[in-house]
Design an enzyme around this catalytic site. Structure first.
Site, PDB file in Angstrom:
ATOM      1  N   GLU A 131     -38.992  -0.634  -2.526  1.00 35.25           N
ATOM      2  CA  GLU A 131     -38.415  -1.143  -1.282  1.00 35.25           C
ATOM      3  C   GLU A 131     -37.547  -2.367  -1.562  1.00 35.25           C
ATOM      4  O   GLU A 131     -37.519  -2.869  -2.698  1.00 35.25           O
ATOM      5  CB  GLU A 131     -39.498  -1.431  -0.241  1.00 35.25           C
ATOM      6  N   ASP A 136     -34.531 -11.231   1.572  1.00 38.26           N
ATOM      7  CA  ASP A 136     -34.366 -12.643   1.233  1.00 38.26           C
ATOM      8  C   ASP A 136     -34.604 -13.477   2.487  1.00 38.26           C
ATOM      9  O   ASP A 136     -33.670 -13.891   3.169  1.00 38.26           O
ATOM     10  CB  ASP A 136     -32.941 -12.853   0.705  1.00 38.26           C
ATOM     11  N   CYS A 155       9.276 -13.295 -19.008  1.00 37.33           N
ATOM     12  CA  CYS A 155      10.684 -13.247 -19.435  1.00 37.33           C
ATOM     13  C   CYS A 155      11.447 -14.516 -19.075  1.00 37.33           C
ATOM     14  O   CYS A 155      12.653 -14.602 -19.323  1.00 37.33           O
ATOM     15  CB  CYS A 155      11.380 -12.048 -18.810  1.00 37.33           C
ATOM     16  N   TYR A 214     -44.223  -5.413   5.618  1.00 34.08           N
ATOM     17  CA  TYR A 214     -44.334  -4.624   4.392  1.00 34.08           C
ATOM     18  C   TYR A 214     -45.729  -4.606   3.772  1.00 34.08           C
ATOM     19  O   TYR A 214     -45.902  -4.049   2.692  1.00 34.08           O
ATOM     20  CB  TYR A 214     -43.310  -5.061   3.343  1.00 34.08           C
ATOM     21  N   CYS A 243       9.081 -16.807 -14.661  1.00 38.58           N
ATOM     22  CA  CYS A 243       8.186 -15.699 -15.016  1.00 38.58           C
ATOM     23  C   CYS A 243       7.559 -15.971 -16.389  1.00 38.58           C
ATOM     24  O   CYS A 243       8.266 -16.305 -17.337  1.00 38.58           O
ATOM     25  CB  CYS A 243       8.991 -14.402 -15.059  1.00 38.58           C
ATOM     26  N   CYS A 300      12.455  -7.335 -17.075  1.00 39.51           N
ATOM     27  CA  CYS A 300      11.333  -8.126 -17.593  1.00 39.51           C
ATOM     28  C   CYS A 300      10.349  -7.155 -18.265  1.00 39.51           C
ATOM     29  O   CYS A 300       9.935  -6.167 -17.648  1.00 39.51           O
ATOM     30  CB  CYS A 300      10.668  -8.851 -16.422  1.00 39.51           C
ATOM     31  N   LYS A 331     -34.958  -8.177 -10.052  1.00 37.61           N
ATOM     32  CA  LYS A 331     -33.943  -9.048  -9.447  1.00 37.61           C
ATOM     33  C   LYS A 331     -32.561  -8.430  -9.626  1.00 37.61           C
ATOM     34  O   LYS A 331     -32.173  -8.065 -10.735  1.00 37.61           O
ATOM     35  CB  LYS A 331     -33.969 -10.421 -10.114  1.00 37.61           C
ATOM     36  N   LYS A 349     -36.219  -6.194  -1.561  1.00 36.30           N
ATOM     37  CA  LYS A 349     -36.851  -7.516  -1.564  1.00 36.30           C
ATOM     38  C   LYS A 349     -36.032  -8.390  -0.621  1.00 36.30           C
ATOM     39  O   LYS A 349     -34.975  -8.912  -0.988  1.00 36.30           O
ATOM     40  CB  LYS A 349     -36.882  -8.106  -2.972  1.00 36.30           C
ATOM     41  N   CYS A 381       9.216 -11.544  -9.727  1.00 36.67           N
ATOM     42  CA  CYS A 381      10.057 -11.850 -10.880  1.00 36.67           C
ATOM     43  C   CYS A 381      11.396 -11.177 -10.627  1.00 36.67           C
ATOM     44  O   CYS A 381      11.458  -9.997 -10.269  1.00 36.67           O
ATOM     45  CB  CYS A 381       9.403 -11.297 -12.146  1.00 36.67           C
TER      46      CYS A 381
HETATM   47  S1  IVH Z   1     -44.768  -7.579  -1.353  1.00 31.42           S
HETATM   48  C1  IVH Z   1     -48.298 -10.237  -3.306  1.00 31.42           C
HETATM   49  N1  IVH Z   1     -42.521  -6.677  -0.503  1.00 31.42           N
HETATM   50  O1  IVH Z   1     -41.016 -11.819  -2.111  1.00 31.42           O
HETATM   51  C2  IVH Z   1     -46.958 -10.348  -2.773  1.00 31.42           C
HETATM   52  N2  IVH Z   1     -42.686  -9.019  -0.892  1.00 31.42           N
HETATM   53  O2  IVH Z   1     -41.458 -13.283  -4.604  1.00 31.42           O
HETATM   54  C3  IVH Z   1     -46.613  -9.070  -2.147  1.00 31.42           C
HETATM   55  N3  IVH Z   1     -40.641 -10.241  -0.379  1.00 31.42           N
HETATM   56  O3  IVH Z   1     -43.652 -13.798  -1.018  1.00 31.42           O
HETATM   57  C4  IVH Z   1     -45.343  -9.174  -1.553  1.00 31.42           C
HETATM   58  N4  IVH Z   1     -39.475  -8.528   0.303  1.00 31.42           N
HETATM   59  O4  IVH Z   1     -41.776 -13.285   0.609  1.00 31.42           O
HETATM   60  C5  IVH Z   1     -43.187  -7.777  -0.887  1.00 31.42           C
HETATM   61  N5  IVH Z   1     -40.590  -5.712   0.286  1.00 31.42           N
HETATM   62  C6  IVH Z   1     -41.258  -6.797  -0.085  1.00 31.42           C
HETATM   63  C7  IVH Z   1     -40.678  -8.073  -0.062  1.00 31.42           C
HETATM   64  C8  IVH Z   1     -41.430  -9.165  -0.490  1.00 31.42           C
HETATM   65  C9  IVH Z   1     -39.475  -9.827   0.124  1.00 31.42           C
HETATM   66  C10 IVH Z   1     -40.930 -11.645  -0.724  1.00 31.42           C
HETATM   67  C11 IVH Z   1     -42.192 -12.189  -0.143  1.00 31.42           C
HETATM   68  C12 IVH Z   1     -42.960 -12.667  -1.312  1.00 31.42           C
HETATM   69  C13 IVH Z   1     -41.894 -12.897  -2.310  1.00 31.42           C
HETATM   70  C14 IVH Z   1     -42.412 -12.878  -3.709  1.00 31.42           C
END
Ligand code: IVH
Length: 675
Positions: free
Chosen positions: A115, A119, A412, A225, A409, A432, A315, A117, A427
Site C-alpha cells: 500500500e 505522507d 557559431c 490502514y 550563439c 550554425c 522509500k 506510504k 540564433c
Molecule cells: S503501517 C507499525 N501503513 O509511516 C507501524 N504506516 O514510518 C505500522 N504510514 O507511523 C504502520 N502510510 O505514520 C503504515 N500505509 C501505511 C502508512 C504508514 C504512512 C506512516 C505511519 C507510520 C510511519 C512509519
C-alpha cells in the site's frame, strides 16, 4: 574505534535530535526528509560498526518526537511504531530473505500486501460501542497527544459506527489534500502570512491547534490502514481482509492497496507502477509499505524495539532535491531556438542522476531569479524532464550577479535575437553547425523520415566534416569518403545508404514535418499534406490558401508561407526533386472516400507499408485507424509478428480479420472480402 568516528556519532545524534524537534514538535522542518534519512543511515551504520556506543536515547532507538505539553497525554494501548526503510531493490530483497529465514511454520511468505506510504500524520482513533471517544497523535510511540477535538472536525472520519465491535482502535494517517494545501498557502500569501513548506507540515500544524475551529476550516482527510486494538470483532486472517473490514465499517480506506502473490517481481512491479503514478493523486506519498499479509505470520515475526519485522517502507526517490547551479548555458535547437538550461552539480532526484535541467526561456530565468552560484531546488516528477524550481535565497552568497541572456550563439558566435512578441531567442545564422545538426536529427527521427543508422554521432561527423549543410545533401552523400572515417565499416555504410534510400518513399506528411518549419508539428504537417496533396502545391501556396486549411491557425500559415519564400528552401526542394523523394500526398494518390465510416485497426508489420503509410492510407480514404480493438472496429488487419492482445480481442468480438492482400483490395474497392 577512532576519535573521529566517536565524534561523528555524537554529532549525528545531536543534529538529528535537533531536526526531530523542528519536525515533530514545531512542524517546521529545517532539512528535507531525504537529508534526514541520509543522516539516520550514516548514524545507524556507525552504530552497527561500533556496538559499544549503544545508547537507548539515540535517535535510532526512539520513535518520533516527545509529546508537547499543551495537549493531554494519551497512553497508547499498544505502541505506535515506526517502519524500517528499504531504499532500493537490493535492500527489499534482503528484508524478504531475512523474514523468510525467521519463519519456522512456513518456509516462505507467499502473500504480501502493498500500500502507499501516506505522507501525513499517524493517529489512533478509539471507538467504544461505535462512538468515537478519543483520538491521539503518535507522540513518542508510547504516549501521544489528545487531539480528539480536532479529529472530530475531519469529515472523512465517522463519529459513530453502526455495528462496530465493543472496542475498536483504528490507526491511520491524517493528511491534507494537495489541492487544499495549495488553497491554504495561496490565502496565507494573500494575507502576507507565513506559508507551510509542504502538505504534511500543514496537516500537522492544523491538527496541533488548541482551537478546533482552525482544523475545521482546513479540510483534513484520513486513510485508515491498521487496527490497534479490537474486542468482540470478527476473526480476521489477513491485512487485506482487515482493510476490507475497516472499509465495510465506513472508514476511509485507500483503494490502491493490493495483495501480491508473485514474490519480489510482483512487489517491484507495484513499486514501479506507483513511482510513475506519484503525481496522479491529490495526496502525497513518499513510499510504498510492504506488509506480510497473513496476521498469523505477522505475529510470529513480531517487532524490534522500534518497528515491526513484518513490514518495510520502500522509500521512493525524492522528486525534489537541492544542488548547486554551476552555470546557465544556452542550447540551440533545430529551428535555431536558444533555450537556457542549468548545469548542475549532479544530484539524484526522481530516480535518476540529474546534471542539467531546463530553464525554458529568458523570462523564466528572470521570474525564478536563479543565478550561477545559487543553491537551487531541482524537481523531476514521474518521467518529465527535470526543471529548476527556484533558488534557496538564504544560501545565496552576497553580491551574486544576475544572469543575462548571452548576445552571441555559443556554437557559431552569430547574434542571438529575440523576435518581438516571442518568448524565445533564436540564433540568426541558418548555417550554425548546431542548427544544421538539429535539423538533420529532426529530419531523421522516426516520426519524420525515419532514417535508421543516422544517429547523433554520425550526424555530428557529417556536419563537422562539411559533408552536409542541409538535409537535401543526404541524398548526394559521398559514401566513399564516409568509409574512410573512423568507426565506419563496409556494413555500417551500406546500412546508412539503404536507410537514406528508403526514406525517399516516406509520406508527404512525414517529409513536411521533417523540414523543421517553425511551429509545424506532426499533426499540422499531415493537415498540410492532406490539404495540398503535393509538395509543389504547398510551396506555391498563397497565404490565403494556407489560411483556408482547416485546423491551421494564422501563425502556422505565416510560418509555412515565409519558409517556402526563402531561396535556400526553394533550393532544398530541388535537391529532394533530383533525388526522387516522394512529393505526392494522400489526396492525389487516392480520391475516393471508400472507407468512410469504417474503423480499421492494424497489428504487426505489413510488407508494403510503414506504420505511417498504413494509417495515412486509411485516413485519406475517410476511415479511422485507432491503436486498439473495440466493439466499433470494422476489421483487424494482421501483419507479421502481430500483438497477441489485439488479435485475441478481435476474435472474441467476432471482428473480421484481414491479411495484407485483403487489405490492399479493401483500399482499392472499399469492399470487405467475404470470409
Ligand atoms: S503501517 C507499525 N501503513 O509511516 C507501524 N504506516 O514510518 C505500522 N504510514 O507511523 C504502520 N502510510 O505514520 C503504515 N500505509 C501505511 C502508512 C504508514 C504512512 C506512516 C505511519 C507510520 C510511519 C512509519
Amino acid at each position: 574505534m577512532t576519535a573521529k568516528d566517536l565524534d561523528r556519532i555524537q554529532k549525528l545524534r545531536n543534529i538529528i535530535k535537533e531536526h526531530n524537534v523542528a519536525y515533530y514538535e514545531s512542524d517546521t522542518p529545517s532539512i528535507t526528509d531525504d537529508e534526514w534519512d541520509q543522516l539516520m543511515r550514516e548514524l545507524r551504520k556507525l552504530e552497527e560498526q561500533y556496538p559499544e556506543t549503544y545508547d537507548s536515547e539515540s535517535p535510532t532507538k526512539r520513535i518520533g518526537g516527545a509529546p508537547s505539553q499543551i495537549f493531554s497525554p494519551v497512553k497508547h494501548s499498544l505502541p505506535m511504531m515506526s517502519l524500517d526503510n528499504a531504499f532500493d531493490d537490493q535492500e527489499l530483497d534482503q528484508w524478504i530473505k531475512k523474514i523468510d529465514r525467521k519463519l519456522t511454520d512456513v518456509s516462505q511468505v507467499q502473500e504480501y500486501c502493498c500500500e502507499l506510504k501516506f505522507d501525513g500524520l499517524a493517529i489512533s482513533v478509539r471507538y467504544e460501542d461505535g462512538k468515537l471517544i478519543q483520538a491521539a497523535t503518535r507522540g513518542d510511540g508510547s504516549i501521544g497527544e489528545d487531539v480528539t477535538h480536532n479529529v472530530l472536525t475531519i469529515k472523512d472520519i465517522p463519529k459513530f459506527i453502526e455495528g462496530a465491535p465493543k472496542i475498536l482502535e483504528v490507526r491511520g494517517e491524517v493528511y491534507l489534500p494537495i489541492s487544499e494545501f495549495e488553497k491554504l498557502n495561496a490565502n496565507a500569501k494573500k494575507r502576507g502570512e507565513k506559508t507551510y513548506v509542504n502538505p504534511r507540515n500543514a496537516a500537522a500544524g492544523s491538527l496541533r491547534q488548541k482551537n478546533s475551529a482552525i482544523a475545521a476550516k482546513r479540510n483534513l482527510s484520513f486513510w485508515a490502514y491498521q487496527i490497534g486494538h479490537i474486542s468482540e470483532g470478527p476473526d480476521l486472517k489477513s491485512h487485506f481482509e482487515t482493510l476490507d473490514y475497516l472499509r465495510s465499517l465506513g472508514l476511509p480506506v485507500n483503494q490502491n492497496a493490493k495483495q501480491i502473490t508473485t514474490g519480489k517481481e510482483g512487489l517491484s512491479a507495484y513499486i514501479n507502477e506507483y513511482r510513475l503514478k506519484k503525481s496522479d493523486f491529490d495526496y502525497e506519498f513518499d513510499g510504498i509499505v510492504v506488509k506480510v499479509d497473513s496476521l498469523q505470520i505477522q505475529e510470529e515475526l513480531g517487532a524490534t524495539a522500534k518497528a515491526p519485522r513484518w513490514a518495510i517502507a520502500f522509500k521512493l526517490p525524492p522528486e525534489e532535491q537541492t544542488t548547486k547551479l554551476i552555470d546557465i548555458e544556452v542550447s540551440i535547437g533545430a529551428a535555431g531556438s536558444a533555450t537556457p538550461f542549468a548545469r548542475l552539480e549532479p544530484v539524484f532526484v526522481g530516480g535518476v542522476t540529474v546534471s542539467t535541467a531546463t530553464l525554458h526561456n529568458e523570462d523564466q530565468v528572470r521570474e525564478k531569479d536563479v543565478r550561477p552560484g545559487d543553491t537551487v531546488i531541482v524537481r523531476r516528477a514521474g518521467e518529465v524532464i527535470p526543471e529548476v524550481v527556484g533558488p534557496i535565497l538564504e544560501k545565496r552568497p552576497s553580491d551574486l550577479p544576475q544572469w543575462n541572456f548571452p548576445k552571441a550563439c555559443p556554437s557559431c558566435d552569430a547574434e542571438l535575437s529575440r523576435p518581438d512578441g516571442e518568448a524565445r531567442h533564436r540564433c540568426t545564422n541558418y548555417f550554425c553547425p548546431r542548427q544544421v545538426r538539429g535539423r538533420v536529427e529532426h529530419y531523421a527521427q522516426r516520426t519524420a523520415m525515419d532514417i535508421e543508422h543516422l544517429g547523433e554521432q554520425t550526424i555530428d561527423i557529417l556536419v563537422t566534416e562539411g559533408l552536409i549543410s542541409d538535409v537535401g545533401d543526404l541524398y548526394t552523400l559521398d559514401f566513399d569518403k564516409i568509409k574512410a572515417f573512423e568507426g565506419f565499416g563496409e556494413t555500417s555504410v551500406k546500412n546508412l545508404r539503404s536507410a537514406i534510400e528508403s526514406s525517399k518513399s516516406r509520406t508527404l506528411g512525414n517529409l513536411i514535418f521533417g523540414l523543421s518549419i517553425p511551429h509545424v508539428g506532426r499533426t499540422n504537417a499531415d493537415l498540410l499534406a492532406l490539404g495540398f496533396g503535393h509538395l509543389d502545391s504547398l510551396t506555391h501556396a498563397t497565404l490565403e490558401e494556407l489560411e483556408k486549411i482547416e485546423g491551421l491557425g494564422p501563425v502556422i500559415a505565416n510560418s509555412v508561407f515565409n519558409y517556402f519564400k526563402e531561396i535556400r528552401h526553394k533550393k532544398l526542394v530541388e535537391k529532394f526533386r533530383s533525388a526522387d523523394v516522394n512529393f505526392l500526398g494522400p489526396r492525389i494518390q487516392d480520391v475516393d472516400d471508400v472507407l468512410s465510416g469504417k474503423t480499421i485497426v492494424v497489428t504487426g508489420t505489413l510488407q508494403g507499408f510503414t506504420r505511417d503509410q498504413v494509417s495515412e492510407a486509411i485516413t485519406s480514404r475517410g476511415g479511422k485507424s485507432p491503436g486498439s480493438v473495440s466493439g466499433k472496429t470494422s476489421a483487424l488487419v494482421v501483419g507479421d509478428n502481430p500483438g497477441g492482445s489485439k488479435l485475441k480481442k478481435a476474435e472474441e468480438l467476432g471482428i473480421p480479420i484481414l491479411y495484407e492482400s485483403d487489405f490492399v483490395k479493401l483500399l482499392e474497392s472499399g469492399e470487405f472480402p467475404r470470409s
